[in-house]
Scaffold this motif. Structure first.
Motif, PDB file in Angstrom:
ATOM      1  N   THR A 202     -18.146  51.718  -4.217  1.00 13.13           N
ATOM      2  CA  THR A 202     -17.965  50.329  -3.830  1.00 13.13           C
ATOM      3  C   THR A 202     -17.093  50.219  -2.587  1.00 13.13           C
ATOM      4  O   THR A 202     -16.166  51.014  -2.398  1.00 13.13           O
ATOM      5  N   THR A 203     -17.406  49.240  -1.750  1.00 19.32           N
ATOM      6  CA  THR A 203     -16.585  48.911  -0.585  1.00 19.32           C
ATOM      7  C   THR A 203     -16.493  47.395  -0.501  1.00 19.32           C
ATOM      8  O   THR A 203     -17.517  46.710  -0.387  1.00 19.32           O
ATOM      9  N   ASP A 204     -15.274  46.876  -0.565  1.00 14.37           N
ATOM     10  CA  ASP A 204     -15.032  45.437  -0.499  1.00 14.37           C
ATOM     11  C   ASP A 204     -14.031  45.130   0.601  1.00 14.37           C
ATOM     12  O   ASP A 204     -13.152  45.951   0.922  1.00 14.37           O
ATOM     13  N   VAL A 205     -14.139  43.928   1.174  1.00 16.40           N
ATOM     14  CA  VAL A 205     -13.140  43.424   2.109  1.00 16.40           C
ATOM     15  C   VAL A 205     -12.546  42.164   1.500  1.00 16.40           C
ATOM     16  O   VAL A 205     -13.276  41.218   1.168  1.00 16.40           O
ATOM     17  N   VAL A 206     -11.225  42.154   1.322  1.00 13.94           N
ATOM     18  CA  VAL A 206     -10.523  41.011   0.752  1.00 13.94           C
ATOM     19  C   VAL A 206      -9.717  40.342   1.863  1.00 13.94           C
ATOM     20  O   VAL A 206      -9.003  41.015   2.626  1.00 13.94           O
ATOM     21  N   PHE A 207      -9.825  39.023   1.957  1.00 13.26           N
ATOM     22  CA  PHE A 207      -9.144  38.265   3.005  1.00 13.26           C
ATOM     23  C   PHE A 207      -7.932  37.560   2.412  1.00 13.26           C
ATOM     24  O   PHE A 207      -8.067  36.795   1.439  1.00 13.26           O
ATOM     25  N   ASN A 208      -6.765  37.830   2.981  1.00 14.05           N
ATOM     26  CA  ASN A 208      -5.535  37.217   2.497  1.00 14.05           C
ATOM     27  C   ASN A 208      -5.431  35.809   3.081  1.00 14.05           C
ATOM     28  O   ASN A 208      -4.678  35.528   4.005  1.00 14.05           O
ATOM     29  N   VAL A 224     -15.512  39.834   0.060  1.00  8.45           N
ATOM     30  CA  VAL A 224     -16.867  40.120   0.521  1.00  8.45           C
ATOM     31  C   VAL A 224     -17.205  41.552   0.115  1.00  8.45           C
ATOM     32  O   VAL A 224     -16.449  42.482   0.411  1.00  8.45           O
ATOM     33  N   THR A 225     -18.309  41.732  -0.589  1.00  5.63           N
ATOM     34  CA  THR A 225     -18.744  43.063  -1.013  1.00  5.63           C
ATOM     35  C   THR A 225     -19.733  43.618   0.005  1.00  5.63           C
ATOM     36  O   THR A 225     -20.777  43.017   0.250  1.00  5.63           O
ATOM     37  N   LEU A 226     -19.382  44.755   0.588  1.00  3.85           N
ATOM     38  CA  LEU A 226     -20.270  45.421   1.534  1.00  3.85           C
ATOM     39  C   LEU A 226     -21.193  46.395   0.821  1.00  3.85           C
ATOM     40  O   LEU A 226     -22.339  46.598   1.234  1.00  3.85           O
ATOM     41  N   LEU A 227     -20.679  46.972  -0.265  1.00  2.76           N
ATOM     42  CA  LEU A 227     -21.448  47.986  -0.982  1.00  2.76           C
ATOM     43  C   LEU A 227     -20.993  48.066  -2.432  1.00  2.76           C
ATOM     44  O   LEU A 227     -19.805  48.156  -2.708  1.00  2.76           O
ATOM     45  N   ASP A 228     -21.936  47.980  -3.334  1.00  2.00           N
ATOM     46  CA  ASP A 228     -21.678  48.276  -4.745  1.00  2.00           C
ATOM     47  C   ASP A 228     -22.898  49.035  -5.234  1.00  2.00           C
ATOM     48  O   ASP A 228     -23.854  48.468  -5.753  1.00  2.00           O
ATOM     49  N   PHE A 229     -22.842  50.351  -5.029  1.00  2.52           N
ATOM     50  CA  PHE A 229     -23.971  51.232  -5.320  1.00  2.52           C
ATOM     51  C   PHE A 229     -23.770  51.833  -6.700  1.00  2.52           C
ATOM     52  O   PHE A 229     -22.884  52.659  -6.904  1.00  2.52           O
ATOM     53  N   GLN A 230     -24.601  51.397  -7.651  1.00  3.89           N
ATOM     54  CA  GLN A 230     -24.544  51.916  -9.018  1.00  3.89           C
ATOM     55  C   GLN A 230     -25.856  52.638  -9.306  1.00  3.89           C
ATOM     56  O   GLN A 230     -26.890  51.998  -9.478  1.00  3.89           O
ATOM     57  N   PHE A 231     -25.783  53.941  -9.375  1.00  5.00           N
ATOM     58  CA  PHE A 231     -27.005  54.717  -9.546  1.00  5.00           C
ATOM     59  C   PHE A 231     -27.692  54.419 -10.867  1.00  5.00           C
ATOM     60  O   PHE A 231     -28.920  54.522 -10.965  1.00  5.00           O
ATOM     61  N   ASN A 232     -26.928  54.021 -11.879  1.00  2.00           N
ATOM     62  CA  ASN A 232     -27.534  53.730 -13.180  1.00  2.00           C
ATOM     63  C   ASN A 232     -28.582  52.621 -13.092  1.00  2.00           C
ATOM     64  O   ASN A 232     -29.521  52.580 -13.882  1.00  2.00           O
ATOM     65  N   LYS A 233     -28.419  51.718 -12.102  1.00  2.00           N
ATOM     66  CA  LYS A 233     -29.377  50.628 -11.940  1.00  2.00           C
ATOM     67  C   LYS A 233     -30.730  51.129 -11.427  1.00  2.00           C
ATOM     68  O   LYS A 233     -31.729  50.425 -11.508  1.00  2.00           O
ATOM     69  N   LEU A 234     -30.738  52.352 -10.878  1.00  2.00           N
ATOM     70  CA  LEU A 234     -31.978  52.915 -10.364  1.00  2.00           C
ATOM     71  C   LEU A 234     -32.676  53.825 -11.379  1.00  2.00           C
ATOM     72  O   LEU A 234     -33.829  54.204 -11.180  1.00  2.00           O
ATOM     73  N   LEU A 235     -31.969  54.186 -12.439  1.00  2.00           N
ATOM     74  CA  LEU A 235     -32.493  55.182 -13.371  1.00  2.00           C
ATOM     75  C   LEU A 235     -33.820  54.773 -14.000  1.00  2.00           C
ATOM     76  O   LEU A 235     -34.686  55.613 -14.243  1.00  2.00           O
ATOM     77  N   ASP A 236     -33.988  53.472 -14.233  1.00  2.00           N
ATOM     78  CA  ASP A 236     -35.210  53.004 -14.886  1.00  2.00           C
ATOM     79  C   ASP A 236     -36.174  52.338 -13.911  1.00  2.00           C
ATOM     80  O   ASP A 236     -37.125  51.675 -14.329  1.00  2.00           O
ATOM     81  N   ASN A 237     -35.914  52.514 -12.614  1.00  2.00           N
ATOM     82  CA  ASN A 237     -36.784  51.906 -11.613  1.00  2.00           C
ATOM     83  C   ASN A 237     -37.952  52.844 -11.317  1.00  2.00           C
ATOM     84  O   ASN A 237     -37.768  53.905 -10.724  1.00  2.00           O
TER      85      ASN A 237
END
Length: 278
Positions: A202-208, A224-237
């Motif tokens: 995951t990569t997030d940017v938080v604005f103060n 703001v989320t730039l990346l939330d890569f969860q491989f488990n979501k691809l397992l059944d694709n």
């Protein structure tokens, strides 16, 4: 097995061995452009045990990583200080400590910067691996930096721009003998699916402050989320598995391509994101 590992290397830039990893990076930005980078890096317990076994046999390089009671540790403060320099000349290590969870072991590091335009965040998780776990001494696809860069204009509101690297083109001669075109067997696929289970980056940017407007695809409050890569979501694709087995890994050579092909993933696909905040 070697062929399967080569295919995985091409699957997503820098993901070699990332199946055993969880990496969370949070960049906090102040109204004047200063801020912090908070990073948590974990490796699965079974991989840690394997590396400890190699260490006990004298096969690891003690200059590459710290040694724990078990023979191997990802926590190395001197290396983390060097990692700060990779993020930019303005970045310094503020704190670092070992980290252990039910998933595995690693470290929690906090870096500080005075000017966000002078930092760069490498999307390739392989860059964070101890050097003895990377592929040889040459600069392979898994080691090539894939930097996200930032622009900033102070004001009311202040404006932060986030620029992503251009998608990397798969190397090879385009023939049936190239790594990207090699097909995967059912056995190879099963091994890969097991290896990559629970991987999350995951990569997030938080604005103060408060966000006034943004074209970011994924925003929650002042985050703001730039990346939330969860491989488990691809397992059944089924489409994902099909492309792997057909050797079409060149179509999945970076995170942004994966985001376009599999919309369920939280992956920013815009080449540039702008955030206005105050």
């Amino acid at each position: 097995m070697k062929r399967a590992i080569m295919i995985v290397t091409a699957l997503a830039a820098g993901l070699l061995l990332a199946g055993c990893l969880q990496i969370n990076t949070t960049i906090s930005v102040n109204k004047d452009g200063s801020g912090t980078i908070d990073q948590k890096f974990l490796m699965k317990s079974d991989m840690m045990a394997m590396m400890s076994g190699l260490s006990s046999m004298g096969q690891d390089n003690q200059g590459d990583s710290a040694q724990s009671d078990n023979g191997f540790s990802l926590f190395d403060k001197q290396q983390l200080e060097k990692d700060a320099a990779k993020m930019g000349n303005d970045v310094r290590l503020v704190s670092a400590e070992p980290l252990k969870t039910d998933f595995g072991e690693g470290y929690h590091a906090v870096y500080a910067f005075k000017d966000v335009t002078r930092i760069q965040i490498n999307q390739n998780p392989g860059d964070n691996l101890p050097s003895q776990m990377q592929q040889g001494g040459s600069e392979t696809a898994s080691q090539t930096p894939d930097y996200v860069r930032f622009g900033f204009r102070a004001g009311s509101p202040s404006v932060l721009t986030i620029t992503f690297p251009e998608p990397q083109k798969q190397q090879g001669n385009g023939t049936a003998d190239s790594t990207a075109n090699q097909k995967m067997s059912e056995q190879d696929l099963a091994m890969i699916m097991q290896f990559y289970q629970d991987m999350r980056i995951t990569t997030d940017v938080v604005f103060n402050g408060s966000i006034v407007s943004t074209n970011a695809s994924y925003r929650t409050g002042n985050r703001v989320t730039l990346l939330d890569f969860q491989f488990n979501k691809l397992l059944d694709n089924p489409e994902f598995k099909k492309q792997l087995m057909e050797g079409k890994s060149e179509q999945m050579s970076n995170f942004q391509n994966l985001g376009k092909m599999f919309p369920g993933m939280m992956i920013e696909t815009k080449p540039t994101v702008e955030v206005r905040f105050r």
